[in-house]
Design a protein around this motif. Structure first.
Motif, PDB file in Angstrom:
ATOM      1  N   GLN A   1      28.240  -7.645   8.489  1.00 36.14           N
ATOM      2  CA  GLN A   1      28.444  -6.504   7.597  1.00 36.14           C
ATOM      3  C   GLN A   1      29.669  -5.719   8.043  1.00 36.14           C
ATOM      4  OE1 GLN A   1      23.828  -5.516   7.705  1.00 36.14           O
ATOM      5  NE2 GLN A   1      24.856  -4.199   6.212  1.00 36.14           N
TER       6      GLN A   1
ATOM      7  N   ASP B   1      29.850  -2.379   6.947  1.00 36.25           N
ATOM      8  CA  ASP B   1      29.466  -0.996   6.643  1.00 36.25           C
ATOM      9  C   ASP B   1      28.453  -0.476   7.659  1.00 36.25           C
ATOM     10  OD1 ASP B   1      27.316  -2.560   5.908  1.00 36.25           O
ATOM     11  OD2 ASP B   1      26.907  -1.490   4.039  1.00 36.25           O
ATOM     12  N   SER B   2      28.459  -1.076   8.861  1.00 28.93           N
ATOM     13  CA  SER B   2      27.471  -0.713   9.871  1.00 28.93           C
ATOM     14  C   SER B   2      28.115  -0.454  11.228  1.00 28.93           C
ATOM     15  CB  SER B   2      26.409  -1.824  10.007  1.00 28.93           C
ATOM     16  OG  SER B   2      25.685  -1.982   8.816  1.00 28.93           O
TER      17      SER B   2
ATOM     18  N   PHE C   1      32.370  -3.234  11.141  1.00 33.98           N
ATOM     19  CA  PHE C   1      33.156  -2.366  10.258  1.00 33.98           C
ATOM     20  C   PHE C   1      34.584  -2.899  10.212  1.00 33.98           C
ATOM     21  CE2 PHE C   1      33.398  -0.778  14.534  1.00 33.98           C
ATOM     22  CZ  PHE C   1      34.638  -0.173  14.703  1.00 33.98           C
TER      23      PHE C   1
ATOM     24  N   ASP D   1      24.344  -0.466  -0.434  1.00 35.60           N
ATOM     25  CA  ASP D   1      24.831  -0.691   0.923  1.00 35.60           C
ATOM     26  C   ASP D   1      24.880   0.634   1.669  1.00 35.60           C
ATOM     27  OD1 ASP D   1      27.266   0.614   0.194  1.00 35.60           O
ATOM     28  OD2 ASP D   1      28.133  -1.292  -0.435  1.00 35.60           O
ATOM     29  N   ASN D   2      25.175   0.557   2.972  1.00 40.25           N
ATOM     30  CA  ASN D   2      25.165   1.772   3.794  1.00 40.25           C
ATOM     31  C   ASN D   2      26.199   2.795   3.350  1.00 40.25           C
ATOM     32  OD1 ASN D   2      23.057   0.959   5.446  1.00 40.25           O
ATOM     33  ND2 ASN D   2      24.384   0.032   6.970  1.00 40.25           N
ATOM     34  N   ASN D   3      27.357   2.312   2.896  1.00 43.21           N
ATOM     35  CA  ASN D   3      28.398   3.240   2.447  1.00 43.21           C
ATOM     36  C   ASN D   3      27.919   4.082   1.271  1.00 43.21           C
ATOM     37  OD1 ASN D   3      30.289   2.467   4.362  1.00 43.21           O
ATOM     38  ND2 ASN D   3      31.130   0.838   3.090  1.00 43.21           N
TER      39      ASN D   3
END
Length: 267
Positions: free
Chosen positions: A47, A49-50, A55, A176-178
């Motif tokens: 990923q 976004d973590s 990232f 997603d995390n974002n």
């Protein structure tokens, strides 16, 4: 003269055919490691976004603890690594569709996931929690009643929050995390359920929010995901993890990205 009873010919042939199919299936289920070594490439789902696990760096390439772990395994196997960028909800499908040989993407192990994929030993620490503004007092999950909580769809936080949140909690799921973080920073949700490292990165980048840790959801070390039945690949990766743990490489990676050693990780 004693007669010999032969089995029904059709059943006998069916049994032979079935045994052949099972043998072929078993053989096919063990080809991943051989395929990696033959193709000379290890495809790893990560990923971006973590942070700090995964990232995008200033050169727009994926970096982080998970990326370092992927490259470490590739080096030990003697093959280059091809990174396959995924979001939380597409990690397991990446294995099932053979887009990736391994998933190294803050993947926690639970009974539901173990039904569809296999896991190696843990390679890094992780935990999930609820975070929110310092101005709002939350001492227990009961205090989330009537409040909005953002969470990434399909992530461990999503599953764990569903177990403990009161029925009147308004859980809003994002892809997603974002997107989850954006919902919190923009005020769409009052609280957010995230992995500690992702939340820590969020709080560092957004000090104006004055947010803090509120409630622990689960201690959940990270494991590497492998397709079901790939025992040879699983054994090899576990061997690499054990060696890295013994040599101090796992602790070094964790200290580099998390500021603390990996510690006593479960098998």
């Amino acid at each position: 003269m004693t007669s010999v009873q032969y089995p029904n010919k059709r059943n006998f042939l069916f049994a032979i055919a079935t045994a052949g199919l099972l043998a072929a299936s078993a053989a096919q289920a063990q080809t991943a490691l051989d395929d990696i070594l033959k193709s000379k490439v290890l495809k790893v789902a990560v990923q971006t976004d973590s942070a700090p696990y995964g990232f995008v760096g200033t050169d727009l390439k994926p970096i982080g603890l998970d990326v370092d772990m992927a490259n470490y395994i590739g080096k030990k196997l003697g093959v280059p690594v091809e990174l396959v960028v995924v979001v939380s909800g597409s990690r397991i499908p990446a294995l099932q569709t053979k887009k990736a040989d391994l998933v190294i993407a803050t993947l926690g192990k639970n009974a539901e996931r173990e039904k569809v994929i296999d896991f190696t030993a843990a390679y890094s620490p992780f935990f999930q929690a609820v975070f929110g503004p310092k101005t709002v007092s939350v001492k227990s999950f009961a205090d989330l009643a009537g409040k909005t909580v953002g969470v990434t769809r399909g992530a461990m936080e999503d599953q764990e929050l569903a177990k403990v949140a009161p029925p009147t909690t308004d859980t809003k799921r994002f892809e997603d995390n974002n997107a989850t973080i954006a919902a919190f920073t923009s005020g769409q949700v009052q609280f957010v359920a995230l992995g500690a490292s992702v939340a820590g990165n969020m709080m560092t980048k957004n000090p104006q929010l004055s947010s803090e840790y509120k409630l622990l959801l689960k201690e959940s070390p990270n494991f590497i995901g492998i397709a079901k039945g790939e025992e040879k690949l699983k054994a090899k990766v576990n061997e690499i993890i054990a060696e890295a743990k013994k040599s101090g490489e796992l602790d070094a990676m964790a200290k580099k990205w998390l500021g603390r050693p990996g510690g006593d990780l479960p098998l």
